[in-house]
Design a protein around this motif. Structure first.
Motif, PDB file in Angstrom:
ATOM      1  N   LEU A  18      34.687  49.856  30.012  1.00  0.00           N
ATOM      2  CA  LEU A  18      35.799  48.913  29.923  1.00  0.00           C
ATOM      3  C   LEU A  18      36.353  48.647  31.304  1.00  0.00           C
ATOM      4  CD1 LEU A  18      37.901  50.261  26.898  1.00  0.00           C
ATOM      5  CD2 LEU A  18      36.175  48.447  26.887  1.00  0.00           C
ATOM      6  N   GLU A  19      36.961  47.483  31.451  1.00  0.00           N
ATOM      7  CA  GLU A  19      37.675  47.128  32.669  1.00  0.00           C
ATOM      8  C   GLU A  19      39.108  46.810  32.263  1.00  0.00           C
ATOM      9  OE1 GLU A  19      35.408  43.820  34.083  1.00  0.00           O
ATOM     10  OE2 GLU A  19      33.758  45.099  34.766  1.00  0.00           O
ATOM     11  N   VAL A  20      40.049  47.449  32.904  1.00  0.00           N
ATOM     12  CA  VAL A  20      41.458  47.244  32.605  1.00  0.00           C
ATOM     13  C   VAL A  20      42.119  46.672  33.855  1.00  0.00           C
ATOM     14  CG1 VAL A  20      43.616  48.358  31.920  1.00  0.00           C
ATOM     15  CG2 VAL A  20      41.454  49.174  30.972  1.00  0.00           C
ATOM     16  N   SER A  21      42.891  45.590  33.656  1.00  0.00           N
ATOM     17  CA  SER A  21      43.580  44.963  34.778  1.00  0.00           C
ATOM     18  C   SER A  21      44.983  44.551  34.338  1.00  0.00           C
ATOM     19  CB  SER A  21      42.804  43.741  35.276  1.00  0.00           C
ATOM     20  OG  SER A  21      42.686  42.778  34.239  1.00  0.00           O
ATOM     21  N   ILE A  22      45.830  44.291  35.304  1.00  0.00           N
ATOM     22  CA  ILE A  22      47.187  43.847  35.015  1.00  0.00           C
ATOM     23  C   ILE A  22      47.137  42.362  34.656  1.00  0.00           C
ATOM     24  CG2 ILE A  22      49.469  43.466  36.033  1.00  0.00           C
ATOM     25  CD1 ILE A  22      49.021  46.027  37.644  1.00  0.00           C
ATOM     26  N   ASP A  23      47.844  42.000  33.603  1.00  0.00           N
ATOM     27  CA  ASP A  23      47.923  40.614  33.160  1.00  0.00           C
ATOM     28  C   ASP A  23      48.571  39.775  34.266  1.00  0.00           C
ATOM     29  OD1 ASP A  23      48.301  38.206  31.855  1.00  0.00           O
ATOM     30  OD2 ASP A  23      49.684  38.995  30.362  1.00  0.00           O
ATOM     31  N   PRO A  24      47.898  38.730  34.743  1.00  0.00           N
ATOM     32  CA  PRO A  24      48.471  37.925  35.826  1.00  0.00           C
ATOM     33  C   PRO A  24      49.745  37.176  35.426  1.00  0.00           C
ATOM     34  CG  PRO A  24      46.385  36.983  35.076  1.00  0.00           C
ATOM     35  CD  PRO A  24      46.575  38.278  34.354  1.00  0.00           C
ATOM     36  N   THR A  25      49.949  36.964  34.123  1.00  0.00           N
ATOM     37  CA  THR A  25      51.147  36.246  33.682  1.00  0.00           C
ATOM     38  C   THR A  25      52.309  37.171  33.332  1.00  0.00           C
ATOM     39  OG1 THR A  25      50.401  36.201  31.365  1.00  0.00           O
ATOM     40  CG2 THR A  25      49.748  34.348  32.772  1.00  0.00           C
ATOM     41  N   ASP A  26      52.023  38.459  33.153  1.00  0.00           N
ATOM     42  CA  ASP A  26      53.075  39.432  32.813  1.00  0.00           C
ATOM     43  C   ASP A  26      52.632  40.797  33.329  1.00  0.00           C
ATOM     44  OD1 ASP A  26      54.908  41.204  31.744  1.00  0.00           O
ATOM     45  OD2 ASP A  26      54.849  40.334  29.731  1.00  0.00           O
ATOM     46  N   GLY A  27      53.171  41.207  34.451  1.00  0.00           N
ATOM     47  CA  GLY A  27      52.762  42.438  35.116  1.00  0.00           C
ATOM     48  C   GLY A  27      52.987  43.704  34.306  1.00  0.00           C
ATOM     49  N   ARG A  28      53.708  43.608  33.197  1.00  0.00           N
ATOM     50  CA  ARG A  28      53.940  44.781  32.360  1.00  0.00           C
ATOM     51  C   ARG A  28      52.774  45.047  31.406  1.00  0.00           C
ATOM     52  NH1 ARG A  28      59.249  42.574  29.776  1.00  0.00           N
ATOM     53  NH2 ARG A  28      57.852  40.790  29.855  1.00  0.00           N
ATOM     54  N   ARG A  29      51.936  44.049  31.198  1.00  0.00           N
ATOM     55  CA  ARG A  29      50.842  44.197  30.226  1.00  0.00           C
ATOM     56  C   ARG A  29      49.506  44.424  30.942  1.00  0.00           C
ATOM     57  NH1 ARG A  29      50.989  39.444  25.931  1.00  0.00           N
ATOM     58  NH2 ARG A  29      50.189  38.306  27.717  1.00  0.00           N
ATOM     59  N   ARG A  30      48.628  45.165  30.249  1.00  0.00           N
ATOM     60  CA  ARG A  30      47.287  45.406  30.785  1.00  0.00           C
ATOM     61  C   ARG A  30      46.254  44.738  29.889  1.00  0.00           C
ATOM     62  NH1 ARG A  30      46.189  51.331  31.233  1.00  0.00           N
ATOM     63  NH2 ARG A  30      47.386  51.404  29.322  1.00  0.00           N
ATOM     64  N   GLN A  31      45.360  43.985  30.514  1.00  0.00           N
ATOM     65  CA  GLN A  31      44.266  43.334  29.813  1.00  0.00           C
ATOM     66  C   GLN A  31      43.058  44.258  29.787  1.00  0.00           C
ATOM     67  OE1 GLN A  31      43.622  39.734  32.079  1.00  0.00           O
ATOM     68  NE2 GLN A  31      44.726  38.523  30.558  1.00  0.00           N
ATOM     69  N   VAL A  32      42.295  44.192  28.708  1.00  0.00           N
ATOM     70  CA  VAL A  32      41.098  45.011  28.571  1.00  0.00           C
ATOM     71  C   VAL A  32      39.914  44.084  28.330  1.00  0.00           C
ATOM     72  CG1 VAL A  32      39.989  46.814  27.198  1.00  0.00           C
ATOM     73  CG2 VAL A  32      42.458  46.893  27.584  1.00  0.00           C
ATOM     74  N   ARG A  33      38.835  44.339  29.062  1.00  0.00           N
ATOM     75  CA  ARG A  33      37.575  43.608  28.898  1.00  0.00           C
ATOM     76  C   ARG A  33      36.437  44.610  28.840  1.00  0.00           C
ATOM     77  NH1 ARG A  33      40.317  41.374  32.688  1.00  0.00           N
ATOM     78  NH2 ARG A  33      39.188  42.256  34.401  1.00  0.00           N
ATOM     79  N   THR A  34      35.379  44.224  28.175  1.00  0.00           N
ATOM     80  CA  THR A  34      34.180  45.058  28.224  1.00  0.00           C
ATOM     81  C   THR A  34      33.486  44.785  29.543  1.00  0.00           C
ATOM     82  OG1 THR A  34      32.933  43.347  27.036  1.00  0.00           O
ATOM     83  CG2 THR A  34      33.853  45.153  25.718  1.00  0.00           C
ATOM     84  N   SER A  35      32.856  45.803  30.086  1.00  0.00           N
ATOM     85  CA  SER A  35      32.144  45.659  31.352  1.00  0.00           C
ATOM     86  C   SER A  35      30.723  45.158  31.102  1.00  0.00           C
ATOM     87  CB  SER A  35      32.087  47.009  32.071  1.00  0.00           C
ATOM     88  OG  SER A  35      31.250  47.892  31.335  1.00  0.00           O
ATOM     89  N   ALA A  36      30.053  44.792  32.167  1.00  0.00           N
ATOM     90  CA  ALA A  36      28.643  44.389  32.061  1.00  0.00           C
ATOM     91  C   ALA A  36      27.815  45.545  31.508  1.00  0.00           C
ATOM     92  CB  ALA A  36      28.124  43.938  33.428  1.00  0.00           C
TER      93      ALA A  36
END
Length: 123
Positions: free
Chosen positions: A74-92
């Protein structure tokens, strides 16, 4: 042999072709849920995983996400529109692993269909 035991042995053998078998069962369930969810909608936030996956308690889910991130699935990053939230994506790496698991299962199903004279749905 019991059908369930035979199926479990098959699943275990398919999983051994990837690192999937090294994950605990809750992490597998969480990863499966995230993978399916990411395929249909984006973005996915940690809070949604906690509220909708139904896999475990919030603390356990945070731990699973951390483990899956450390393993490179997984890749976790800070939501660019709301710094309090973290986005999760599957990695390659995750997408490749799921593709291989799916291909292995499809190959097995196709081999069963070839063995059955009337096809897989006939008895």
């Amino acid at each position: 042999m019991n059908t369930w035991i035979a199926l479990r042995k098959l699943v275990d053998s398919l999983e051994l072709t990837t690192d999937y078998h090294e994950l605990d069962s809750i992490s597998q369930q969480v990863l499966d849920w995230i993978y399916l969810r990411v395929q249909t909608q984006k973005p996915l936030f940690v809070q949604e995983i906690i509220l909708r996956s139904g896999a475990a308690s919030p603390a356990t889910l945070h731990k699973c996400i951390a483990i899956l991130t450390q393993r490179g699935l997984l890749e976790v990053s800070i939501d660019p529109t709301d710094g309090r939230r973290r986005q999760v994506r599957t990695s390659a790496a995750c997408n490749d692993m799921m593709r291989r698991l799916g291909k292995n299962a499809s190959d097995w199903i196709n081999s069963l269909a070839k063995l059955s004279p009337g096809g897989i749905n006939k008895r």
